[in-house]
Design a protein around this motif. Structure first.
Motif, PDB file in Angstrom:
ATOM      1  N   HIS A  91     -26.376  -0.787 -24.347  1.00 38.15           N
ATOM      2  CA  HIS A  91     -25.417  -1.879 -24.211  1.00 38.15           C
ATOM      3  C   HIS A  91     -24.224  -1.410 -23.401  1.00 38.15           C
ATOM      4  CE1 HIS A  91     -27.776  -3.111 -27.669  1.00 38.15           C
ATOM      5  NE2 HIS A  91     -27.369  -4.351 -27.443  1.00 38.15           N
ATOM      6  N   THR A 105     -20.177  -2.767 -21.688  1.00 36.65           N
ATOM      7  CA  THR A 105     -19.143  -3.800 -21.738  1.00 36.65           C
ATOM      8  C   THR A 105     -18.999  -4.433 -20.350  1.00 36.65           C
ATOM      9  OG1 THR A 105     -17.406  -2.233 -21.160  1.00 36.65           O
ATOM     10  CG2 THR A 105     -17.861  -2.534 -23.495  1.00 36.65           C
ATOM     11  N   ARG A 163     -28.527  -5.649 -32.491  1.00 37.58           N
ATOM     12  CA  ARG A 163     -28.873  -4.466 -33.275  1.00 37.58           C
ATOM     13  C   ARG A 163     -28.607  -4.698 -34.767  1.00 37.58           C
ATOM     14  NH1 ARG A 163     -29.088  -0.216 -29.274  1.00 37.58           N
ATOM     15  NH2 ARG A 163     -30.699  -1.166 -28.023  1.00 37.58           N
ATOM     16  N   VAL A 165     -21.734  -6.637 -23.782  1.00 37.01           N
ATOM     17  CA  VAL A 165     -21.045  -7.065 -24.991  1.00 37.01           C
ATOM     18  C   VAL A 165     -19.533  -7.052 -24.811  1.00 37.01           C
ATOM     19  CG1 VAL A 165     -22.909  -6.174 -26.421  1.00 37.01           C
ATOM     20  CG2 VAL A 165     -20.931  -4.737 -25.952  1.00 37.01           C
ATOM     21  N   GLU A 206     -23.234   4.315 -29.584  1.00 40.88           N
ATOM     22  CA  GLU A 206     -24.606   3.871 -29.335  1.00 40.88           C
ATOM     23  C   GLU A 206     -25.492   5.049 -28.947  1.00 40.88           C
ATOM     24  OE1 GLU A 206     -26.578  -0.002 -27.719  1.00 40.88           O
ATOM     25  OE2 GLU A 206     -25.861   1.082 -25.979  1.00 40.88           O
ATOM     26  N   SER A 240     -25.427 -11.785 -24.931  1.00 40.07           N
ATOM     27  CA  SER A 240     -25.858 -10.653 -25.777  1.00 40.07           C
ATOM     28  C   SER A 240     -27.238 -10.172 -25.366  1.00 40.07           C
ATOM     29  CB  SER A 240     -25.921 -11.057 -27.250  1.00 40.07           C
ATOM     30  OG  SER A 240     -24.864 -11.879 -27.594  1.00 40.07           O
ATOM     31  N   HIS A 294     -27.398  -7.645 -22.894  1.00 44.38           N
ATOM     32  CA  HIS A 294     -26.864  -6.369 -23.371  1.00 44.38           C
ATOM     33  C   HIS A 294     -25.497  -6.052 -22.784  1.00 44.38           C
ATOM     34  CE1 HIS A 294     -30.552  -4.291 -25.334  1.00 44.38           C
ATOM     35  NE2 HIS A 294     -30.463  -5.557 -25.670  1.00 44.38           N
ATOM     36  N   ASN A 316     -22.722  -5.420 -30.738  1.00 44.96           N
ATOM     37  CA  ASN A 316     -24.021  -5.868 -30.235  1.00 44.96           C
ATOM     38  C   ASN A 316     -24.861  -6.474 -31.349  1.00 44.96           C
ATOM     39  OD1 ASN A 316     -23.583  -3.304 -31.070  1.00 44.96           O
ATOM     40  ND2 ASN A 316     -24.669  -2.343 -29.390  1.00 44.96           N
ATOM     41  N   ASP A 374     -32.441   0.151 -22.419  1.00 45.05           N
ATOM     42  CA  ASP A 374     -32.192  -0.407 -23.753  1.00 45.05           C
ATOM     43  C   ASP A 374     -30.859   0.070 -24.337  1.00 45.05           C
ATOM     44  OD1 ASP A 374     -32.642  -2.052 -25.837  1.00 45.05           O
ATOM     45  OD2 ASP A 374     -34.155  -0.816 -26.823  1.00 45.05           O
TER      46      ASP A 374
END
Lengths: 436, 436
Positions: free
Chosen positions: A171, A173, A250, A212, B275, A207, A210, A247, A169
């Motif tokens: 994110h 790039t 969120r 981004v 994050e 997105s 996850h 993101n 869970d």
């Protein structure tokens, strides 16, 4: 603090005479013109009434006209669109994909992915929804074929990497993704392309995977939202504003008492409006991507427009590039057409700076810039675009631009005084409902 | 929310095996290596002790060693430096300048400005303070001379415009300034250059003139400050962070319980640390300019370092460009040497990614990139720079880079798992006090 604010508003009255620091008694021609337009300004209450009317109209339009979707057009089987999905359901989709592959192997049919085609020939502009969408053509990507073995391997690897990201869970790039297996991916463009394939295959947005893009947008004004659980009040974000999070999943709990969203092309104009706390005088949310719109800002705008049901007014440079930026917000870019429903914000009004404004607001000749041949060509190309053609007002404006061969930046309004934008131009535009 | 956080930390344990989503039983070589380094990690309390020691050392250094200024070196008369000044005192300085001109006219000596020279021949690198400063040579800019009449006129106009801006107590951009009199300025480079002249003439920073550059930096972590009176708590800025305000003079009341500032080159690394809320595990402030440092971020960093007395650790790419960025933060750029004391942050430690890290942390070959001839030349040029030469450790690192002809991005660490940066690499670096 209060001393400063008092001084600022005191100074606000004789703007035309001091704004340019001119010490001569004879006012410059520009000043007297600005003074003249200022006289047309009604009281804030009257301008607010005009804004409120637009706001109500926009809301009733939203509630009366049901949004047209692909299924309304009986196109949902012929076209493919992705949607935002939560972590668990994307994980399930990946598991299903992998199980299907396993079953195919056990059945003796071999290792193969079924991948939607994202080629131009598979793209379709649907006028009813004013977006480019993807048709449903797809092709097989077998492992046991010289031409697709590499892509099949990369697809499997990206699926497994995305699964790991979702499981934690977090994110990442696109660059992070590439670096986890440089040997296999060789080049970032390869992992990026397969990432888009995976998005299409699973029917979810990028997105939702996850993965981004980096953000560069900022927002201030009458908006409260949560960023990763932290409550952000955008009226208390000073002049710098709040950086738009990369993101979007969120981001939550959007609340606002604004009457409209002001979408600004450049950060100089954003700073002017933030410093003048324009949103306190005319309740609005001010947002900018500082030039070319990035994915994070586009998602954020879409989200605000959808959840808060606010009209969007755009303030861009009066040149083909300004309109091009509007088109990206409204219709999306071609290579992400499979995700157009999530990335595009329909029905953005072109507030300014419009080619007809240059004469209407008597922008001095020396603050206008001559268009290059390339600019003129870009303008003419825009006149052929569907999204321009369907708006008569826009066509007229573009024709003026191409004919006069003149362009101007938002900043050109500074020639009437630094606060002309926030104190005269925008209030007058709002009062006269001068948007297209 | 808490569910998500729990899941994230649960997943954290077997990082090496799942981070890359590998499903094969045999661990990849990279994974076992990451596993190995992880074993060297001590408890957070022990790592914190190591950080606290650095923090204390840095503070005692600050208090014991009086900062060397130009006047200590008996250079204050020979060199010129500008400082931050408040609105009223800049206004007085402008009034004095104009009165001096008026007196000169009345005395029959004509209209003329005395303007400091900003030419390269007037610049001086002062090793004791490790900055480029401006010598005190200046020249006359008479109105009654064909060669300077234009510049004298532009100077008068810029002075009067800045005066008007200060009187309203607002901020404008350089672009705004240019657009107020395009006819006179002709080109933005002309108004920009004279603006720097005016800064030098008045002895104040460009920020004090209220002419600002656009910002692109963001900050998160253990910092509370006010932006135009709004209180900003950077631990509650989600993942997007707070945009650094363009106008540093509206920033105030800095408070922090951080032990260090982590300066990050790229926004991908920033996002990872934001994050993972890295600043909650190791109390710090995380800041990035997203590449090439802009003036607003440099001023903000300087301000944090000065007021909070915190050590600064830098995380940049392992290439000449990463070090170049460090040099801009530390020594400034040549064309703004008159303002070097306000823009530069001395004593930044190079935490990583350093050329020696590539072997030390066994960054896989395929994640390293070959340096181009131009890169190698840039590396060799850096070896000749004073700011590199005076730090033996840096010289050694650069020599490794030039010799191996290998570079690597921060993102290359993702090859060990997406959270390797925040969970292994940085904690280990801090634990081992591995900075130069």
């Amino acid at each position: 603090m209060s001393e400063r604010k008092r001084r600022r508003s005191e100074a606000a009255a004789p703007v035309a005479s001091i704004s340019d620091g001119s010490t001569s008694k004879k006012p410059r021609k520009q000043d007297s013109h600005a003074q003249g337009l200022r006289k047309h300004l009604k009281s804030d209450a009257e301008i607010l009434a005009s804004i409120r009317e637009m706001y109500e109209a926009s809301r009733s339009e939203v509630s009366s006209s049901k949004a047209v979707s692909l299924s309304d057009l009986n196109l949902s089987s012929a076209c493919r669109e992705v949607s935002d999905r939560d972590v668990a359901s994307v994980q399930v989709a990946i598991e299903r994909t992998v199980l299907a592959v396993a079953r195919s192997i056990l059945a003796g049919s071999g290792f193969s992915f079924d991948v939607p085609s994202r080629a131009a020939s598979n793209q379709l502009y649907v006028p009813e929804i004013d977006r480019i969408v993807l048709r449903d053509k797809s092709s097989s990507r077998p492992f046991a074929s010289l031409s697709t073995v590499r892509k099949a391997t990369v697809t499997a690897r990206v699926l497994s990497l995305v699964y790991a990201v979702l499981r934690r869970d977090i994110h990442i790039t696109k660059r992070d993704l590439f670096y986890t297996d440089v040997k296999l991916f060789q080049d970032q463009s390869q992992s990026d392309a397969v990432l888009d394939d995976v998005s299409c295959m699973l029917g979810c947005t990028r997105s939702s995977l996850h993965v981004v893009a980096s953000e560069k947008g900022v927002v201030v004004g009458r908006l409260v939202f949560t960023d990763d659980g932290d409550r952000i009040d955008c009226t208390k974000m000073g002049i710098g504003g709040k950086a738009i999070p990369p993101n979007i999943d969120r981001v939550g709990n959007l609340e606002s008492d604004a009457l409209f969203i002001l979408l600004v092309e450049k950060d100089a104009a954003f700073m002017r409006l933030a410093e003048d706390r324009f949103y306190n005088r005319f309740p609005c949310i001010i947002v900018t991507a500082k030039g070319q719109p990035d994915v994070a800002t586009r998602l954020f705008l879409k989200r605000m427009k959808t959840e808060l049901k606010l009209p969007v007014l755009a303030l861009v440079d009066s040149d083909p590039y300004g309109l091009k930026i509007l088109s990206v917000y409204m219709c999306g870019s071609k290579n992400m057409s499979y995700d157009s429903s999530n990335l595009t914000t329909p029905d953005i009004k072109w507030l300014g700076v419009r080619p007809s404004d240059l004469d209407k607001y008597k922008v001095p000749e020396q603050c206008r810039l001559p268009m290059t041949d390339q600019d003129v060509k870009a303008g003419k190309d825009l006149l052929e675009e569907d999204f321009v053609k369907k708006n008569e007002g826009w066509v007229k404006e573009l024709e003026i631009m191409v004919k006069t061969r003149q362009k101007a930046e938002i900043q050109a309004l500074s020639s009437f005084g630094f606060q002309y934008l926030s104190e005269v131009y925008l209030p007058l535009k709002l009062q006269q409902r001068d948007w297209l």
